[in-house]
Design a protein around this motif. Sequence first.
Motif, PDB file in Angstrom:
ATOM      1  N   VAL A  20       0.838  -1.208   0.000  1.00 31.96           N
ATOM      2  CA  VAL A  20       0.000   0.000   0.000  1.00 31.96           C
ATOM      3  C   VAL A  20       0.868   1.251   0.000  1.00 31.96           C
ATOM      4  O   VAL A  20       0.574   2.234  -0.692  1.00 31.96           O
ATOM      5  N   LYS A  21       1.961   1.240   0.756  1.00 30.03           N
ATOM      6  CA  LYS A  21       2.892   2.371   0.739  1.00 30.03           C
ATOM      7  C   LYS A  21       3.497   2.556  -0.645  1.00 30.03           C
ATOM      8  O   LYS A  21       3.699   3.686  -1.101  1.00 30.03           O
ATOM      9  N   LEU A  22       3.827   1.449  -1.296  1.00 31.98           N
ATOM     10  CA  LEU A  22       4.389   1.527  -2.647  1.00 31.98           C
ATOM     11  C   LEU A  22       3.377   2.131  -3.617  1.00 31.98           C
ATOM     12  O   LEU A  22       3.733   2.976  -4.454  1.00 31.98           O
ATOM     13  N   VAL A  23       2.120   1.743  -3.496  1.00 31.26           N
ATOM     14  CA  VAL A  23       1.061   2.312  -4.331  1.00 31.26           C
ATOM     15  C   VAL A  23       0.938   3.814  -4.079  1.00 31.26           C
ATOM     16  O   VAL A  23       0.829   4.612  -5.020  1.00 31.26           O
ATOM     17  N   MET A  24       0.959   4.213  -2.818  1.00 32.64           N
ATOM     18  CA  MET A  24       0.874   5.636  -2.485  1.00 32.64           C
ATOM     19  C   MET A  24       2.056   6.409  -3.064  1.00 32.64           C
ATOM     20  O   MET A  24       1.896   7.519  -3.577  1.00 32.64           O
ATOM     21  N   LEU A  25       3.244   5.807  -2.976  1.00 35.68           N
ATOM     22  CA  LEU A  25       4.445   6.477  -3.498  1.00 35.68           C
ATOM     23  C   LEU A  25       4.349   6.652  -5.010  1.00 35.68           C
ATOM     24  O   LEU A  25       4.699   7.709  -5.548  1.00 35.68           O
ATOM     25  N   ILE A  26       3.872   5.623  -5.697  1.00 33.64           N
ATOM     26  CA  ILE A  26       3.696   5.714  -7.150  1.00 33.64           C
ATOM     27  C   ILE A  26       2.697   6.810  -7.504  1.00 33.64           C
ATOM     28  O   ILE A  26       2.937   7.636  -8.397  1.00 33.64           O
ATOM     29  N   LEU A  27       1.580   6.825  -6.799  1.00 31.26           N
ATOM     30  CA  LEU A  27       0.550   7.837  -7.069  1.00 31.26           C
ATOM     31  C   LEU A  27       1.045   9.238  -6.752  1.00 31.26           C
ATOM     32  O   LEU A  27       0.710  10.194  -7.460  1.00 31.26           O
ATOM     33  N   LEU A  28       1.855   9.368  -5.717  1.00 31.81           N
ATOM     34  CA  LEU A  28       2.409  10.686  -5.384  1.00 31.81           C
ATOM     35  C   LEU A  28       3.348  11.171  -6.484  1.00 31.81           C
ATOM     36  O   LEU A  28       3.304  12.340  -6.887  1.00 31.81           O
ATOM     37  N   GLY A  29       4.205  10.260  -6.979  1.00 31.71           N
ATOM     38  CA  GLY A  29       5.094  10.625  -8.080  1.00 31.71           C
ATOM     39  C   GLY A  29       4.334  10.985  -9.342  1.00 31.71           C
ATOM     40  O   GLY A  29       4.665  11.958 -10.040  1.00 31.71           O
ATOM     41  N   VAL A  30       3.300  10.208  -9.647  1.00 28.77           N
ATOM     42  CA  VAL A  30       2.467  10.493 -10.818  1.00 28.77           C
ATOM     43  C   VAL A  30       1.773  11.837 -10.676  1.00 28.77           C
ATOM     44  O   VAL A  30       1.676  12.618 -11.635  1.00 28.77           O
ATOM     45  N   SER A  31       1.272  12.127  -9.469  1.00 22.97           N
ATOM     46  CA  SER A  31       0.577  13.384  -9.237  1.00 22.97           C
ATOM     47  C   SER A  31       1.514  14.581  -9.400  1.00 22.97           C
ATOM     48  O   SER A  31       1.151  15.586 -10.026  1.00 22.97           O
ATOM     49  N   LEU A  32       2.726  14.474  -8.861  1.00 19.94           N
ATOM     50  CA  LEU A  32       3.692  15.574  -8.989  1.00 19.94           C
ATOM     51  C   LEU A  32       4.072  15.799 -10.450  1.00 19.94           C
ATOM     52  O   LEU A  32       4.154  16.947 -10.908  1.00 19.94           O
ATOM     53  N   THR A  33       4.292  14.711 -11.182  1.00 23.02           N
ATOM     54  CA  THR A  33       4.604  14.840 -12.613  1.00 23.02           C
ATOM     55  C   THR A  33       3.438  15.444 -13.367  1.00 23.02           C
ATOM     56  O   THR A  33       3.621  16.292 -14.251  1.00 23.02           O
ATOM     57  N   SER A  34       2.241  15.012 -13.016  1.00 27.17           N
ATOM     58  CA  SER A  34       1.044  15.543 -13.670  1.00 27.17           C
ATOM     59  C   SER A  34       0.901  17.041 -13.443  1.00 27.17           C
ATOM     60  O   SER A  34       0.619  17.802 -14.386  1.00 27.17           O
ATOM     61  N   TRP A  35       1.113  17.486 -12.202  1.00 26.40           N
ATOM     62  CA  TRP A  35       1.010  18.923 -11.911  1.00 26.40           C
ATOM     63  C   TRP A  35       2.092  19.716 -12.632  1.00 26.40           C
ATOM     64  O   TRP A  35       1.858  20.861 -13.052  1.00 26.40           O
ATOM     65  N   THR A  36       3.273  19.124 -12.794  1.00 24.17           N
ATOM     66  CA  THR A  36       4.338  19.787 -13.554  1.00 24.17           C
ATOM     67  C   THR A  36       3.908  20.019 -14.998  1.00 24.17           C
ATOM     68  O   THR A  36       4.077  21.118 -15.552  1.00 24.17           O
ATOM     69  N   TYR A  37       3.337  18.982 -15.612  1.00 22.26           N
ATOM     70  CA  TYR A  37       2.866  19.107 -16.993  1.00 22.26           C
ATOM     71  C   TYR A  37       1.673  20.061 -17.095  1.00 22.26           C
ATOM     72  O   TYR A  37       1.527  20.773 -18.093  1.00 22.26           O
ATOM     73  N   ILE A  38       0.828  20.066 -16.078  1.00 25.85           N
ATOM     74  CA  ILE A  38      -0.343  20.948 -16.103  1.00 25.85           C
ATOM     75  C   ILE A  38       0.095  22.411 -16.151  1.00 25.85           C
ATOM     76  O   ILE A  38      -0.402  23.195 -16.970  1.00 25.85           O
ATOM     77  N   PHE A  39       1.033  22.778 -15.305  1.00 21.81           N
ATOM     78  CA  PHE A  39       1.479  24.180 -15.283  1.00 21.81           C
ATOM     79  C   PHE A  39       2.294  24.530 -16.524  1.00 21.81           C
ATOM     80  O   PHE A  39       2.144  25.624 -17.089  1.00 21.81           O
ATOM     81  N   SER A  40       3.179  23.618 -16.952  1.00 15.72           N
ATOM     82  CA  SER A  40       3.980  23.913 -18.144  1.00 15.72           C
ATOM     83  C   SER A  40       3.096  24.035 -19.373  1.00 15.72           C
ATOM     84  O   SER A  40       3.318  24.908 -20.229  1.00 15.72           O
ATOM     85  N   LYS A  41       2.086  23.193 -19.477  1.00 17.92           N
ATOM     86  CA  LYS A  41       1.175  23.260 -20.628  1.00 17.92           C
ATOM     87  C   LYS A  41       0.319  24.523 -20.559  1.00 17.92           C
ATOM     88  O   LYS A  41       0.009  25.120 -21.606  1.00 17.92           O
ATOM     89  N   MET A  42      -0.045  24.944 -19.378  1.00 16.87           N
ATOM     90  CA  MET A  42      -0.834  26.169 -19.238  1.00 16.87           C
ATOM     91  C   MET A  42      -0.057  27.364 -19.778  1.00 16.87           C
ATOM     92  O   MET A  42      -0.588  28.170 -20.556  1.00 16.87           O
ATOM     93  N   PHE A  43       1.214  27.467 -19.404  1.00 13.95           N
ATOM     94  CA  PHE A  43       2.041  28.582 -19.881  1.00 13.95           C
ATOM     95  C   PHE A  43       2.306  28.477 -21.378  1.00 13.95           C
ATOM     96  O   PHE A  43       2.327  29.492 -22.091  1.00 13.95           O
ATOM     97  N   ALA A  44       2.515  27.248 -21.881  1.00 13.47           N
ATOM     98  CA  ALA A  44       2.802  27.057 -23.301  1.00 13.47           C
ATOM     99  C   ALA A  44       1.609  27.455 -24.168  1.00 13.47           C
ATOM    100  O   ALA A  44       1.767  28.133 -25.197  1.00 13.47           O
ATOM    101  N   ILE A  45       0.409  27.063 -23.768  1.00 14.37           N
ATOM    102  CA  ILE A  45      -0.781  27.391 -24.545  1.00 14.37           C
ATOM    103  C   ILE A  45      -1.076  28.883 -24.471  1.00 14.37           C
ATOM    104  O   ILE A  45      -1.453  29.507 -25.474  1.00 14.37           O
ATOM    105  N   LYS A  46      -0.897  29.454 -23.296  1.00  8.11           N
ATOM    106  CA  LYS A  46      -1.102  30.900 -23.149  1.00  8.11           C
ATOM    107  C   LYS A  46      -0.140  31.673 -24.040  1.00  8.11           C
ATOM    108  O   LYS A  46      -0.530  32.649 -24.706  1.00  8.11           O
ATOM    109  N   LYS A  47       1.103  31.245 -24.093  1.00  9.31           N
ATOM    110  CA  LYS A  47       2.099  31.904 -24.932  1.00  9.31           C
ATOM    111  C   LYS A  47       1.776  31.721 -26.404  1.00  9.31           C
ATOM    112  O   LYS A  47       1.881  32.663 -27.202  1.00  9.31           O
ATOM    113  N   ALA A  48       1.377  30.497 -26.801  1.00  4.35           N
ATOM    114  CA  ALA A  48       1.041  30.229 -28.198  1.00  4.35           C
ATOM    115  C   ALA A  48      -0.151  31.067 -28.646  1.00  4.35           C
ATOM    116  O   ALA A  48      -0.174  31.586 -29.771  1.00  4.35           O
TER     117      ALA A  48
END
Length: 230
Positions: A20-48
């Motif tokens: 269960v800890k391993l599952v939580m760790l995977i989901l935490l890593g996925v969530s952090l990566t997802s938020w990174t892409y969310i913000f980078s894509k927001m700025f990229a689309i706004k700039k485009a």
Amino acid sequence: MNVTQDLSFLSLISNASVLVKLVMLILLGVSLTSWTYIFSKMFAIKKARAQTEIFERNFWSGGNLVELYQDATSNRRGRDKTGSLERIFEAGMSEYHKVKNANKASLDASAMLDGARRAMRAAYQREMDMLEAHLSFLASVGSVSPYIGLFGTVWGIMNSFRGLANVQQATLAAVAPGIAEALIATAIGLFAAIPAVLAYNHYSHDIDRLAIRFETFIEEFSNILQRQSR
């Protein structure tokens, strides 16, 4: 008092099983990566979008196409200095002049126009690939994360009920901590999935609108080139 402490959020995570800890760790890593892409894509689309509006305003202001082309090529020192639509325009004008210079003896208007349109279509595909980068990851996070969290929850609940086999008298107090630990995995999975789904839908809509503007420009610019080649 001890019950409250035992059922605190951090305590439940620390007392969860290894899987269960391993599952939580995977989901935490996925969530952090997802938020990174969310913000980078927001700025990229706004700039485009901003760069597209600036170029459209300059293009339809009645300026000289040659001057616009020279300005676009002079900005090639860095990709960030030109927008997607400007690069599409540059690709079309560049191919148009290449075909025109290669066929000075016998000008073929259809060849010049077809070459320019193909070049703009190729540039359009490159720009769309750039704008759509990482969207598939957000879609995958939105669809898979709840199931990963559910897997951790099912495993945790299963371990909780297996532990009851060694207890003579099963009570809710005995099984509650294990179930609570397991349910945290589902909560983290939903925390990762919901923003990813919302961002994917929003950004897909924005990119589709930009794609329509790019395709409309290609057709309108092709008509301008067709009139000039006559």
